[in-house]
Design a protein around this motif. Structure first.
Motif, PDB file in Angstrom:
ATOM      1  N   VAL A 174       0.847  -1.194   0.000  1.00 37.26           N
ATOM      2  CA  VAL A 174       0.000   0.000   0.000  1.00 37.26           C
ATOM      3  C   VAL A 174       0.880   1.240   0.000  1.00 37.26           C
ATOM      4  O   VAL A 174       1.800   1.361   0.815  1.00 37.26           O
ATOM      5  CB  VAL A 174      -0.923   0.039   1.237  1.00 37.26           C
ATOM      6  N   VAL A 175       0.593   2.162  -0.901  1.00 35.18           N
ATOM      7  CA  VAL A 175       1.256   3.463  -0.869  1.00 35.18           C
ATOM      8  C   VAL A 175       0.220   4.510  -0.479  1.00 35.18           C
ATOM      9  O   VAL A 175      -0.887   4.545  -1.021  1.00 35.18           O
ATOM     10  CB  VAL A 175       1.925   3.821  -2.206  1.00 35.18           C
TER      11      VAL A 175
ATOM     12  N   ALA B 225       2.639  -0.534  -6.155  1.00 35.61           N
ATOM     13  CA  ALA B 225       1.830  -0.965  -5.024  1.00 35.61           C
ATOM     14  C   ALA B 225       0.577  -1.697  -5.496  1.00 35.61           C
ATOM     15  O   ALA B 225       0.133  -1.538  -6.633  1.00 35.61           O
ATOM     16  CB  ALA B 225       1.435   0.241  -4.173  1.00 35.61           C
ATOM     17  N   LYS B 226       0.003  -2.480  -4.583  1.00 36.21           N
ATOM     18  CA  LYS B 226      -1.240  -3.185  -4.875  1.00 36.21           C
ATOM     19  C   LYS B 226      -2.458  -2.304  -4.613  1.00 36.21           C
ATOM     20  O   LYS B 226      -3.557  -2.595  -5.096  1.00 36.21           O
ATOM     21  CB  LYS B 226      -1.312  -4.454  -4.036  1.00 36.21           C
ATOM     22  N   ALA B 227      -2.245  -1.243  -3.824  1.00 30.89           N
ATOM     23  CA  ALA B 227      -3.337  -0.298  -3.538  1.00 30.89           C
ATOM     24  C   ALA B 227      -2.741   1.085  -3.336  1.00 30.89           C
ATOM     25  O   ALA B 227      -1.641   1.232  -2.804  1.00 30.89           O
ATOM     26  CB  ALA B 227      -4.123  -0.728  -2.305  1.00 30.89           C
ATOM     27  N   VAL B 228      -3.488   2.089  -3.767  1.00 31.04           N
ATOM     28  CA  VAL B 228      -3.051   3.482  -3.669  1.00 31.04           C
ATOM     29  C   VAL B 228      -4.093   4.265  -2.868  1.00 31.04           C
ATOM     30  O   VAL B 228      -5.297   4.176  -3.139  1.00 31.04           O
ATOM     31  CB  VAL B 228      -2.895   4.116  -5.066  1.00 31.04           C
ATOM     32  N   ILE B 229      -3.625   5.021  -1.882  1.00 29.42           N
ATOM     33  CA  ILE B 229      -4.510   5.879  -1.090  1.00 29.42           C
ATOM     34  C   ILE B 229      -4.062   7.325  -1.273  1.00 29.42           C
ATOM     35  O   ILE B 229      -2.918   7.673  -0.970  1.00 29.42           O
ATOM     36  CB  ILE B 229      -4.480   5.512   0.406  1.00 29.42           C
TER      37      ILE B 229
ATOM     38  N   GLU C 269      -7.962   0.156   5.944  1.00 29.89           N
ATOM     39  CA  GLU C 269      -8.472  -1.201   6.170  1.00 29.89           C
ATOM     40  C   GLU C 269      -8.784  -1.900   4.846  1.00 29.89           C
ATOM     41  O   GLU C 269      -8.422  -3.063   4.641  1.00 29.89           O
ATOM     42  CB  GLU C 269      -9.725  -1.129   7.041  1.00 29.89           C
ATOM     43  N   ASN C 270      -9.445  -1.204   3.938  1.00 29.40           N
ATOM     44  CA  ASN C 270      -9.815  -1.820   2.666  1.00 29.40           C
ATOM     45  C   ASN C 270      -8.617  -2.024   1.746  1.00 29.40           C
ATOM     46  O   ASN C 270      -8.535  -3.023   1.031  1.00 29.40           O
ATOM     47  CB  ASN C 270     -10.887  -0.970   1.972  1.00 29.40           C
ATOM     48  N   ALA C 271      -7.676  -1.088   1.774  1.00 28.58           N
ATOM     49  CA  ALA C 271      -6.475  -1.241   0.949  1.00 28.58           C
ATOM     50  C   ALA C 271      -5.639  -2.424   1.400  1.00 28.58           C
ATOM     51  O   ALA C 271      -5.067  -3.155   0.574  1.00 28.58           O
ATOM     52  CB  ALA C 271      -5.649   0.045   0.995  1.00 28.58           C
TER      53      ALA C 271
END
Length: 671
Positions: free
Chosen positions: A231-232, A413-417, A665-667
């Motif tokens: 996660v980034v 990353a697998k998820a970006v916030i 949490e979701n990322a």
């Protein structure tokens, strides 16, 4: 006050050791300014200075930039640098003088002396954000042996309080380099410069050339960086840190990329307030409050702009978010009303806060930062992310950013916030998304220019343009306008537009909706408000013996203003406000021997428009469908939580932290 010469005797400006040739020559000097390097190109015609060109792209627009525009001509005219600094731009002014003097030294062949000290311990002082910063520096003949900060009152969570804050970090860096050319901490420049100037002061007392010390810079190798994580998180304010903590705690490998040199964003510069219902502090004070009451209030203020699902998710969980922050060490000291006319009290103050204050948000950020550190979280500082990496399936798979030296940072990353904050420092966005203010003040970090909104828009994310931003109108000289002052307020045309005894942001919203870019607070000696009484003592406050004369000073139609005041005084006499129903106790009549007008100017902190997310913090596209692996939280994604006016201090921080936790949490589930 005359500035102390940084280096070079004044006579070097007019007497050259080279000779009396009339040939033009150009020499260049460099010095550290407020935000970066200031460069002076000095053109000589024979022995005299003909022209000075100064550049400093990182100096503050409207402050340091003015010094850059005005001082070169004054130096040429005076024939030396013994002139006054530009008021409000002391750091930039001194950098200009220093750079010019260095160019003169080069022209005259004056060599830089080896750095040496008279051994001993010296005390130096520099001007900080909240007063003087005092340091004690010990030298031997050739080295700085120790640096100790003796006194300082810098903002907690910015100037001091974290390992990356300048009070904690800069003395060590200066010891390592044995020079004062270290980079200032972006986001805490005033404190950084105060430390550098205090040590410079001590070094000068020890007989050293402080200018030469500032030329000793940290050697840096410019190279691109690449990271692979689960996660980034882009942005390390309240939302970003909350997201990083939750994702890390759920087992994800997390990297935070922060634009500044410190964490905190706008949260640190806030009043350090959080909003929640049903807290222990409320119960101990005998206050009845619950989630539904909080929802109803925020819904009423926000009206048609509210996304009920998102707002309900927030208010139903606001107490859990509050308790989570308290458990991390956020010290809540009391609870106060949103405004004295609004019940129940649900604005919770952290240590040092209370009333309409700012600069106490470090009491929220520091515990979050420490928790992320406890989880071994990583942060890459001084990196502006400008691109979201999308794969062939239109999934977010990372980000790309750039450092000040031009090097590139790539995070896969697998998820970006996205938690990059609002856009209050971007005047064009404020005008296009909210208000047509030719001028407004803001206290948010310089980096809050809408980066996240622009990036998401580029990849097809849904952006909602709001018709307003959070606005309060105040007199910058006295603070009137933000402390529940309830006397007569009129528009630029001299007309009333609102019940003055209402929440400050309701007053601001009413003035803005009426097309005002400023307003006026009209008062006479019977106004009991302390800030107004103080304003009456100031030379800058407009004052006159008649309404007609006052109207002329205000550049307002005298007849209109007189009619407004006559009608208002009639309400005061009858103890009934027929226009806006202001309580009779706050109908202070405008009467007496002297009339005062305080100009109210707009200030913007929170912005409402931006990235559209759902209740899961997922970024939506133009068809209201989630963009895979992409989340957003905080001020960059406030649509649906606000209307056209700010409903209460603490909503922004609590809402940011809540959706940050949801995003984290979701990322983390995608790891």
């Amino acid at each position: 006050m005359k500035k102390i010469l940084i280096s070079c005797l004044i006579f070097l400006m007019t007497v050259s050791t080279v000779g009396c040739s009339s040939k033009e020559e150009v020499f260049e000097g460099t010095s550290k300014g407020y935000g970066g390097e200031v460069i002076a190109k000095v053109t000589f015609s024979g022995d005299k200075i003909k022209k000075i060109e100064v550049t400093g792209a990182s100096e503050t627009d409207g402050i340091g930039s003015v010094a850059i525009e005005e001082l070169p001509a004054k130096i040429v005219e005076a024939g030396n640098t013994d002139i006054d600094v530009k008021t409000g731009a002391t750091v930039t002014s001194n950098a200009i003088f220093d750079a010019v003097n260095k160019a003169i030294n080069l022209k005259n062949g004056v060599a830089t002396k080896p750095i040496s000290y008279t051994a001993g311990t010296y005390t130096g002082v520099g001007a900080g954000y909240h007063g003087d910063v005092k340091v004690e520096v010990e030298f031997d003949e050739k080295n700085i042996l120790s640096i100790q900060v003796l006194e300082q009152n810098e903002t907690y969570g910015i100037g001091q309080g974290m390992e990356t804050s300048p009070i904690e970090s800069l003395p060590t860096k200066i010891m390592e380099t044995q020079g004062l050319g270290v980079d200032t901490v972006t986001g805490a420049t005033v404190t950084s410069n105060a430390i550098i100037e205090a040590i410079s002061d001590a070094a000068t007392q020890a007989g050293a050339d402080a200018s030469a010390l500032k030329d000793i810079k940290t050697e840096k190798k410019i190279q691109d960086e690449s990271y692979d994580v689960d996660v980034v998180v882009v942005g390390a304010g309240g939302a970003g840190l909350a997201a990083a903590i939750r994702a890390s705690g759920d087992g994800a490998d997390v990297l935070v990329v922060e634009k500044q040199g410190i964490v905190g964003g706008a949260t640190t510069r806030s009043g350090g307030k959080v909003m929640a219902a049903g807290t222990t502090v409320q119960k101990e004070a005998g206050i009845t409050d619950n989630d539904q009451m909080m929802f109803d209030y925020l819904k009423e203020i926000g009206g048609e702009y509210i996304d009920d699902t998102k707002l309900k998710a927030f208010t139903d969980n606001a107490l859990d978010v509050y308790n989570w922050m308290v458990d991390l060490g956020v010290n809540v000291i009391d609870v106060e009303p949103i405004h004295s006319s609004i019940e129940p009290n649900r604005v919770h103050n952290t240590l040092g806060g209370g009333g309409m204050t700012d600069g106490f948000g470090g009491n929220i950020i520091v515990p979050l930062y420490e928790e992320y550190n406890r989880l071994d979280g990583d942060i890459v500082y001084n990196t502006t992310v400008n691109e979201i990496i999308m794969n062939e399936n239109n999934e977010a798979v990372g980000v790309v950013g750039v450092k000040p030296d031009g090097s590139k940072v790539t995070v896969n990353a697998k998820a970006v916030i996205i938690a990059t904050g609002g856009y209050a420092q971007n005047k064009e966005m404020v005008r296009s998304y909210g208000e047509e203010f030719p001028f407004y003040a803001t206290s948010v970090p310089a980096g809050n220019v809408g980066d996240g909104i622009k990036m998401v828009e580029k990849i097809g994310g849904q952006i909602e343009d709001y018709p307003a931003v959070q606005t309060v109108f105040l007199d910058f000289n006295s603070g009137t306008g933000i402390n529940e002052e309830a006397g007569l307020i009129v528009s630029m045309e001299g007309k009333r537009v609102v019940n003055e005894y209402s929440y400050q942001y309701h007053v601001g919203d009413a003035l803005a909706k009426a097309g005002n870019t400023s307003g006026w607070y009209i008062a006479t000696a019977n106004d009991p408000t302390p800030t107004v009484q103080y304003a009456m003592t100031l030379d800058k406050t407009l004052k006159a013996a008649s309404i007609e004369e006052l109207a002329q000073l205000m550049n307002v139609d005298a007849k209109t203003l007189q009619e407004t005041i006559d009608r208002y005084n009639g309400f005061a006499a009858n103890k009934k406000d027929e226009d806006f129903n202001k309580p009779a106790d706050y109908l202070y009549p405008i009467e007496g021997d002297q009339y005062y007008a305080l100009k109210l100017m707009p200030a913007v902190t929170v912005t409402f428009g931006g990235i559209v997310i759902d209740e899961n913090a997922q970024v939506l596209d133009s068809n209201n469908q989630p963009i895979a692996n992409l989340y957003a939280a905080g001020e960059t994604a406030f649509p649906g939580l606000f209307g056209t006016e700010y409903p209460g201090c603490g909503v922004a921080i609590s809402g940011s932290v809540y959706f940050g936790l949801v995003a984290g949490e979701n990322a983390a589930k995608l790891k």
